[in-house]
Design a protein around this motif. Sequence first.
Motif, mmCIF file in Angstrom:
data_model
loop_
_atom_site.group_PDB
_atom_site.id
_atom_site.type_symbol
_atom_site.label_atom_id
_atom_site.label_comp_id
_atom_site.label_asym_id
_atom_site.label_seq_id
_atom_site.Cartn_x
_atom_site.Cartn_y
_atom_site.Cartn_z
ATOM 1 N N THR A 81 -6.101 -8.864 5.045
ATOM 2 C CA THR A 81 -5.038 -7.782 5.057
ATOM 3 C C THR A 81 -3.917 -8.166 6.018
ATOM 4 O OG1 THR A 81 -6.457 -6.041 4.171
ATOM 5 C CG2 THR A 81 -4.539 -5.320 5.691
ATOM 6 N N ASN A 82 -4.541 -8.744 7.111
ATOM 7 C CA ASN A 82 -3.261 -9.000 8.267
ATOM 8 C C ASN A 82 -2.513 -10.177 7.747
ATOM 9 O OD1 ASN A 82 -3.881 -7.491 10.790
ATOM 10 N ND2 ASN A 82 -5.904 -7.984 10.708
ATOM 11 N N PHE A 83 -2.946 -11.214 7.167
ATOM 12 C CA PHE A 83 -2.309 -12.329 6.538
ATOM 13 C C PHE A 83 -1.070 -11.692 5.526
ATOM 14 C CE2 PHE A 83 -1.835 -15.742 3.240
ATOM 15 C CZ PHE A 83 -0.902 -16.478 3.781
ATOM 16 N N VAL A 84 -1.460 -11.045 4.776
ATOM 17 C CA VAL A 84 -0.335 -10.426 3.648
ATOM 18 C C VAL A 84 0.594 -9.675 4.284
ATOM 19 C CG1 VAL A 84 -0.414 -8.860 1.661
ATOM 20 C CG2 VAL A 84 -2.318 -10.319 1.685
ATOM 21 N N THR A 85 0.306 -8.569 5.160
ATOM 22 C CA THR A 85 1.109 -8.032 5.945
ATOM 23 C C THR A 85 2.088 -8.908 6.564
ATOM 24 O OG1 THR A 85 -0.415 -5.971 5.958
ATOM 25 C CG2 THR A 85 1.508 -6.201 7.658
ATOM 26 N N ALA A 86 1.471 -9.829 7.422
ATOM 27 C CA ALA A 86 2.456 -10.628 8.306
ATOM 28 C C ALA A 86 3.316 -11.630 7.304
ATOM 29 C CB ALA A 86 1.399 -11.654 9.176
ATOM 30 N N SER A 87 2.588 -12.032 6.248
ATOM 31 C CA SER A 87 3.423 -12.849 5.048
ATOM 32 C C SER A 87 4.647 -12.061 4.646
ATOM 33 C CB SER A 87 2.639 -13.209 4.274
ATOM 34 O OG SER A 87 3.406 -13.972 3.070
ATOM 35 N N GLN A 88 4.548 -10.780 4.495
ATOM 36 C CA GLN A 88 5.571 -9.900 3.783
ATOM 37 C C GLN A 88 6.700 -9.653 4.995
ATOM 38 O OE1 GLN A 88 3.300 -6.614 2.805
ATOM 39 N NE2 GLN A 88 2.963 -7.358 0.545
ATOM 40 N N GLN A 89 6.147 -9.771 6.259
ATOM 41 C CA GLN A 89 6.990 -9.649 7.433
ATOM 42 C C GLN A 89 7.666 -10.785 7.856
ATOM 43 O OE1 GLN A 89 4.500 -7.639 10.315
ATOM 44 N NE2 GLN A 89 5.032 -5.527 9.239
ATOM 45 N N GLY A 90 7.219 -12.037 7.256
ATOM 46 C CA GLY A 90 7.957 -13.248 7.657
ATOM 47 C C GLY A 90 7.220 -13.775 9.096
ATOM 48 N N SER A 91 5.976 -13.349 9.569
ATOM 49 C CA SER A 91 5.438 -13.582 10.765
ATOM 50 C C SER A 91 4.060 -14.231 10.727
ATOM 51 C CB SER A 91 5.514 -12.486 11.835
ATOM 52 O OG SER A 91 4.657 -11.168 11.127
ATOM 53 N N GLY A 92 3.929 -14.732 9.609
ATOM 54 C CA GLY A 92 2.363 -15.126 9.068
ATOM 55 C C GLY A 92 2.283 -16.516 9.592
ATOM 56 N N PRO A 93 1.153 -17.360 9.300
ATOM 57 C CA PRO A 93 0.814 -18.687 9.638
ATOM 58 C C PRO A 93 1.429 -19.456 8.711
ATOM 59 C CG PRO A 93 -1.092 -17.652 8.884
ATOM 60 C CD PRO A 93 -0.195 -16.445 8.824
ATOM 61 N N ASP A 94 1.183 -20.711 8.990
ATOM 62 C CA ASP A 94 1.401 -21.868 7.991
ATOM 63 C C ASP A 94 0.135 -22.127 7.217
ATOM 64 O OD1 ASP A 94 4.058 -22.753 8.947
ATOM 65 O OD2 ASP A 94 2.796 -22.974 10.872
#
Length: 417
Positions: A81-94
């Motif tokens: 969930t944290n990954f999906v949220t961060a991805s949508q916000q442009g702040s996720g990992p590689d």
Amino acid sequence: MRIRTAGVVTVLGLALAASGCGGDNSKDEPAAKATSPAASGKLVIWADDKRTAALKPFAEKFGQENGVTVEVQAVSKDLQTNFVTASQQGSGPDVVVGAHDWIGNLVQNGAIDPVQLAAEQKSGFNETAIKAVTFNGQLYGVPYATENVALIRNTALAPEAPKTIEELVATGKKLKAEKKASEILCLQSGQNGDAYHIYPLYTSAGGYLFGTAANGDYDPKDLGVGKPESIEAFTKIGKLGEKGDGALKRSITGENSIATFTGKKCAFLVSGPWAIADAKKAGISYDISPVPGFAGGKAAQPFVGVQAFYVAAKGKNKALAQEFVTSYVTTPELAVALYQAEPRPPALTAAFDQVKGTDPDLAKFSEAGKDGQVLPAIPAMAAIWDPFGKAEAAVIGGADPAKTVTAAGKTISGQIK
């Protein structure tokens, strides 16, 4: 095993400073990567706590060879969930490390990219593991471990592996009558059920979740929950429940099932490789065998899960991320390090062969899962867990199987549509 509670990202990883391009291996082309736009900045990897510790030395080496900074971060809770949220916000990992049954959700949310492995690389992996990370005909992850439940038994209490669930119940009842155990079977349910752990018995009794399409993929339009086969399966499960044999109980939960077994209160535990460390620590004499099915029924088929590395679709260093998962995750050295962090059968055949000689449990878990079913990674699977689990718990507690499972099927079907 699958805890779905909300959580926050806890960063435990440290930035691993690069120290030049390192090495002269032409296939890695370190000089080209160090100066290319794709290699600028840093590579960020998200994993859980145990994987983070194992990954750090390899991340550091990769950073040195490619002239970049690599940062490994531990996400302690609710990683998907944290990954999906961060991805949508442009702040996720590689790069993110997680279970293969995330794939449908991650693809649906545009959170991961396909990965490119050569045919020779693919052939080095367990065939089931490659199948698990393939979605809509594309490879979306590089697998590193497989997992499935099996029957773990205390051999001091139960020297022989039961051939059927009925034989297991008979042995468990005898041990209770002799005051040698207080529970017949430790198979976690709790008040909300546990679809993952009950699944071998559900399949043995004839139940299924999804049918398959012509290409072999799971078909969300063919839902088995609520159909006659599932009612029959839950009827048999109910007979093992609190108003039947008492082998299945809601008081056995994900929090206490392993502890009840290691406390010598039950002779049989349905669990996975993650339970073995506790059994060894408690000094339990144990053995591992397939989960037994119902007499005259089908073979009990556990879910087979796979842990894998994914490339984030919105990562800032996608080319470098592809290089990491295809050139580092495919090496026995990293696979063995991840195995040592938490012993689960490596998906890479060379790594499995390397560790099996010192860990006979690996082969036994693999044998227990050889006829298992790949845990569905389609988005529709998200609709299964809660209604199915609650139906399971209700039936174990004595609820009418037909009414309960039919209602669960309607709930699931409504959520899928």
